[in-house]
Design an enzyme around this catalytic site. Structure first.
Site, PDB file in Angstrom:
ATOM      1  N   GLY A  17       0.794  -1.218   0.000  1.00 41.75           N
ATOM      2  CA  GLY A  17       0.000   0.000   0.000  1.00 41.75           C
ATOM      3  C   GLY A  17       0.826   1.268   0.000  1.00 41.75           C
ATOM      4  N   GLY A 107      -3.553 -10.315  -4.623  1.00 37.71           N
ATOM      5  CA  GLY A 107      -3.438 -11.636  -4.031  1.00 37.71           C
ATOM      6  C   GLY A 107      -1.994 -11.994  -3.769  1.00 37.71           C
ATOM      7  N   SER A 108      -1.632 -13.236  -4.030  1.00 34.41           N
ATOM      8  CA  SER A 108      -0.282 -13.724  -3.768  1.00 34.41           C
ATOM      9  C   SER A 108      -0.023 -14.960  -4.618  1.00 34.41           C
ATOM     10  CB  SER A 108      -0.134 -14.076  -2.284  1.00 34.41           C
ATOM     11  OG  SER A 108       1.009 -14.856  -2.062  1.00 34.41           O
ATOM     12  N   SER A 109       1.231 -15.180  -4.954  1.00 35.88           N
ATOM     13  CA  SER A 109       1.570 -16.344  -5.779  1.00 35.88           C
ATOM     14  C   SER A 109       1.325 -17.656  -5.046  1.00 35.88           C
ATOM     15  CB  SER A 109       3.037 -16.270  -6.219  1.00 35.88           C
ATOM     16  OG  SER A 109       3.903 -16.261  -5.095  1.00 35.88           O
ATOM     17  N   CYS A 110       1.122 -17.606  -3.721  1.00 41.47           N
ATOM     18  CA  CYS A 110       0.880 -18.849  -2.978  1.00 41.47           C
ATOM     19  C   CYS A 110      -0.509 -19.426  -3.265  1.00 41.47           C
ATOM     20  CB  CYS A 110       1.049 -18.629  -1.481  1.00 41.47           C
ATOM     21  SG  CYS A 110      -0.242 -17.647  -0.716  1.00 41.47           S
ATOM     22  N   TYR A 137      -3.911 -18.908   4.308  1.00 41.94           N
ATOM     23  CA  TYR A 137      -3.738 -17.613   3.645  1.00 41.94           C
ATOM     24  C   TYR A 137      -4.075 -17.733   2.158  1.00 41.94           C
ATOM     25  CZ  TYR A 137      -1.335 -13.455   1.828  1.00 41.94           C
ATOM     26  OH  TYR A 137      -1.029 -12.280   1.179  1.00 41.94           O
ATOM     27  N   LYS A 141      -7.021 -15.790  -0.115  1.00 42.73           N
ATOM     28  CA  LYS A 141      -6.735 -14.993  -1.305  1.00 42.73           C
ATOM     29  C   LYS A 141      -7.467 -15.524  -2.541  1.00 42.73           C
ATOM     30  CE  LYS A 141      -4.250 -11.662   0.211  1.00 42.73           C
ATOM     31  NZ  LYS A 141      -4.732 -10.273   0.071  1.00 42.73           N
ATOM     32  N   LEU A 167       7.383  -9.922  -2.944  1.00 45.92           N
ATOM     33  CA  LEU A 167       7.700  -8.508  -3.010  1.00 45.92           C
ATOM     34  C   LEU A 167       8.695  -8.120  -1.922  1.00 45.92           C
ATOM     35  CD1 LEU A 167       4.052  -7.196  -3.467  1.00 45.92           C
ATOM     36  CD2 LEU A 167       5.748  -7.545  -5.276  1.00 45.92           C
ATOM     37  N   HIS A 180       9.129 -12.288   5.447  1.00 52.54           N
ATOM     38  CA  HIS A 180       9.481 -13.146   4.333  1.00 52.54           C
ATOM     39  C   HIS A 180      11.005 -13.256   4.230  1.00 52.54           C
ATOM     40  CE1 HIS A 180       5.297 -12.056   3.114  1.00 52.54           C
ATOM     41  NE2 HIS A 180       5.299 -13.329   2.759  1.00 52.54           N
ATOM     42  N   TRP A 203      17.419 -20.929   7.300  1.00 51.93           N
ATOM     43  CA  TRP A 203      16.484 -22.061   7.283  1.00 51.93           C
ATOM     44  C   TRP A 203      16.482 -22.761   5.936  1.00 51.93           C
ATOM     45  CZ3 TRP A 203      11.247 -22.433  10.097  1.00 51.93           C
ATOM     46  CH2 TRP A 203      11.433 -22.208  11.472  1.00 51.93           C
TER      47      TRP A 203
END
Length: 321
Positions: A17, A107-110, A137, A141, A167, A180, A203
């Site tokens: 945003g 949305g999101s690529s997930c 999540y 979306k 992003l 992330h 990780w």
């Protein structure tokens, strides 16, 4: 969308945003509706409807969402599905009720299946199971995207959905428990450098590949879509009107190991990298096919190294202790 149009940016303080807000302001849009969480709780339908009644937004960028990395998604599963569903249900339904001219849902690529063919095209949505760690999540979306599509088909609204890849940029979340991978690595390497540590533990195996898009590129794309691309443009030539969203990506990916080495170099950490393979990797690859959006006139400009440098400078000025 005119320069004096009433434009509501839901979630204007977050990574997405804030970048869109900055882009609009730089282009001369001067009638932006910006409400902090203390001023307007998007989970409160009554308060949100009151805002619609009084300020009468004409255009909406629906950026607000509860977001996080693998740990946060897998730990706070109920919060992620509940809060995201409620926010988007409220805003999308009120946008219809109060005659908003156009809404852009992010949305999101997930949303794509765990084992989707690479690069992921829009039509691979809902073809096989999702990655379990971020399933709540992703389902939220998908519901928001399909809600936009359903309102368009039933009520002739103009609600367009874009699905950004990973992003990063100004106003990112650098909390190691909820962030992330890219901002988390920036913070880890910076703190290790400042504390004179000899190693940084990361990780997973380092082998999974991810696509990254700088937030300013994402914002430019979103404003471009709002200005130039309508729902009717996305269904032309479609025999079956489904999966009408647009992928929003960079067009290439990088392994987590390569990303870590790049960030290590930019920050100047001289120690060793340790990859902890006992920790989850998540989906092996998530590269999106953004050719549909590219063919409609937009392409990214900021290369990864340049974007990380800009993000690290912002982190030093705003987040680093």
């Amino acid at each position: 969308m005119e320069l004096d149009s009433r434009i509501f940016i839901a979630g204007h303080r977050g990574l997405v945003g804030s970048a869109i807000t900055k882009n609009l302001q730089n282009k001369g849009y001067g009638n932006l509706i910006l409400k902090s969480r203390s001023e307007l709780d998007l989970l409160d339908f009554t308060a949100l409807e009151s805002m619609f009644q009084s300020l009468k937004p004409e255009y909406i960028f629906l950026c607000a969402a509860k977001v996080g990395g693998i740990v946060a998604n897998n730990t706070y599963r109920a919060d992620f599905i509940y809060e995201n569903l409620m926010i988007q249900n409220h805003i999308i339904s009120l946008a219809y009720k109060y005659g908003v001219k156009k809404l852009l849902f992010l949305g999101s690529s997930c949303i794509y299946p765990k084992n989707a063919p690479q690069p992921m095209q829009e039509d691979c949505l809902l073809t096989s199971p999702l990655e379990y760690t971020n399933e709540p999540y992703a389902i939220a979306k998908i519901a928001g995207m399909k809600m936009c599509e359903a309102f368009n088909l039933q009520y002739k609204t103009n609600f367009v959905s874009v699905m950004p890849t990973n992003l990063y940029g100004e106003n990112d979340n650098f909390d190691l428990e909820t962030s992330h991978v890219l901002p988390a690595l920036i913070r880890k390497f910076h703190e290790a450098k400042m504390q004179g540590k000899k190693e940084v533990v990361i990780w997973g195996s380092g082998n999974p590949r991810r696509e990254f898009l700088y937030s300013e590129d994402m914002a430019e794309a979103c404003v471009y879509v709002m200005q130039n691309i309508d729902f009717c443009d996305l269904i032309q030539g479609k025999q079956e009107i489904r999966n009408t969203h647009l992928n929003l990506g960079f067009g290439s990916d990088i392994s987590i190991r390569e990303l870590a080495l790049l960030i290590q170099e930019i920050i100047g950490f001289k120690g060793e990298l340790i990859f902890d393979s006992s920790k989850p990797d998540g989906t092996f690859q998530k590269l999106m096919d953004s050719s549909k959006l590219f063919s409609l006139g937009w392409k990214p400009k900021v290369q990864l190294a340049e974007g990380i440098n800009k993000t690290y400078k912002w982190y030093l000025q705003n987040e680093a202790e």
